[in-house]
Motif scaffolding. Structure first.
Motif, mmCIF file in Angstrom:
data_model
loop_
_atom_site.group_PDB
_atom_site.id
_atom_site.type_symbol
_atom_site.label_atom_id
_atom_site.label_comp_id
_atom_site.label_asym_id
_atom_site.label_seq_id
_atom_site.Cartn_x
_atom_site.Cartn_y
_atom_site.Cartn_z
ATOM 1 N N ASN A 8 12.804 9.300 18.617
ATOM 2 C CA ASN A 8 12.193 9.132 17.254
ATOM 3 C C ASN A 8 12.900 8.632 15.970
ATOM 4 N N ASP A 9 14.263 8.607 16.319
ATOM 5 C CA ASP A 9 15.284 8.232 15.485
ATOM 6 C C ASP A 9 16.131 7.299 15.618
ATOM 7 N N MET A 10 16.691 6.900 14.412
ATOM 8 C CA MET A 10 17.642 5.905 14.412
ATOM 9 C C MET A 10 18.911 6.337 14.500
ATOM 10 N N ARG A 11 19.987 5.802 15.133
ATOM 11 C CA ARG A 11 21.299 6.207 15.166
ATOM 12 C C ARG A 11 22.084 5.245 14.532
ATOM 13 N N ALA A 57 6.803 6.876 14.477
ATOM 14 C CA ALA A 57 8.329 6.223 14.712
ATOM 15 C C ALA A 57 8.280 5.803 16.044
ATOM 16 N N GLY A 58 8.824 4.676 16.398
ATOM 17 C CA GLY A 58 9.085 3.980 17.701
ATOM 18 C C GLY A 58 10.117 3.218 17.891
ATOM 19 N N GLY A 59 10.925 3.234 16.631
ATOM 20 C CA GLY A 59 12.218 2.310 16.654
ATOM 21 C C GLY A 59 11.747 0.765 16.164
ATOM 22 N N GLN A 60 11.040 0.256 16.108
ATOM 23 C CA GLN A 60 10.667 -0.956 15.746
ATOM 24 C C GLN A 60 10.237 -1.080 14.209
ATOM 25 N N GLU A 61 9.906 0.106 13.600
ATOM 26 C CA GLU A 61 9.309 0.169 12.327
ATOM 27 C C GLU A 61 10.062 -0.006 11.186
ATOM 28 N N THR A 62 9.773 -0.665 10.094
ATOM 29 C CA THR A 62 10.425 -0.602 8.916
ATOM 30 C C THR A 62 10.687 0.918 8.218
#
Lengths: 116, 109
Positions: free
Chosen positions: B95-98, A99-104
């Protein structure tokens, strides 16, 4: 090809019951996420796994919520002593990379939990 | 409380109309994603924007990331009934999406 699958699709529980929700991510995906989506809201982050390691569980709302991914593949979200406020759709997502924010992120269809 | 505010919450338009939905925050994100979610399904990623001021086009959909990387917009040209759905924006934090609460779009034939 197979996407992310979740089971059961629907679960009705009596208040106080324990429930276990299963997520089968896409094969080979490193990252796995759990989200909670209340009615009329966007998904809320619960927890994140990188392979079998749970690196972030900051979103779990209480100690009644527990998640595991023991072999770095299938994951289970367990809710103990369910309460009515736990009623929501629980979404699982996986991604190929860390996870790094740009992955699908590929989402499963969710488990709709109703606590009576 | 959602970190990302989306507006409008609901939008109902006729086929062929144009529309813009917004995603705003006081936080700076390293990237922002737009998803579309249909009933009974999980969200599906439409686009990821990374650079402030970035504009991406996906057929009739145009996505813009604000210069300060705090906000984004989605513009749909000549909307079609197949565009109906819940549009969610999500910003990356660690690590997460908000996620925002979404804009529920209905396009009537």
């Amino acid at each position: 090809g197979a996407g992310v699958s979740q089971s059961p699709r629907y679960k009705v529980a009596k208040r106080g019951q324990d429930v276990a929700l299963r997520c089968d991510p896409i094969s080979g995906h490193v990252s796995l996420f759990w989200y909670q989506q209340a009615l009329g809201q966007g998904p809320e982050f619960l927890t994140y796994f990188q392979n079998e390691a749970q690196l972030d569980k900051s979103g779990l709302p209480s100690d009644r919520f527990f998640a595991e991914r023991p072999e770095g593949s299938v994951s289970t979200l367990k809710i103990q002593r369910t309460q009515q406020e736990d009623s929501a759709v629980y979404l699982c997502a996986s991604s190929l990379v860390v996870a790094g924010g740009q992955e699908t992120q590929y989402f499963g269809p969710g488990t709709r939990l109703l606590v009576l | 409380t959602q970190l990302l505010e989306q507006s409008p919450q609901f939008l109902s338009i006729q086929e062929g109309e144009n529309l813009t939905v917004y995603c705003n925050s006081s936080s700076v994100f390293s990237s922002l994603q737009w998803y579309r979610q249909e009933p009974g399904e999980g969200p599906v990623l439409l686009v990821t924007v990374v650079t402030g001021g970035e504009v991406k086009k996906l057929k009739r959909l145009t996505f813009q990331f604000g210069d300060a990387r705090k906000d984004s917009s989605l513009h749909i040209t000549a909307a079609q009934p197949g565009d109906t759905g819940l549009y969610l924006c999500a910003g990356a934090l660690r690590n997460d999406m908000r996620f925002g609460a979404g804009t529920r779009l209905t396009v009537k034939p």
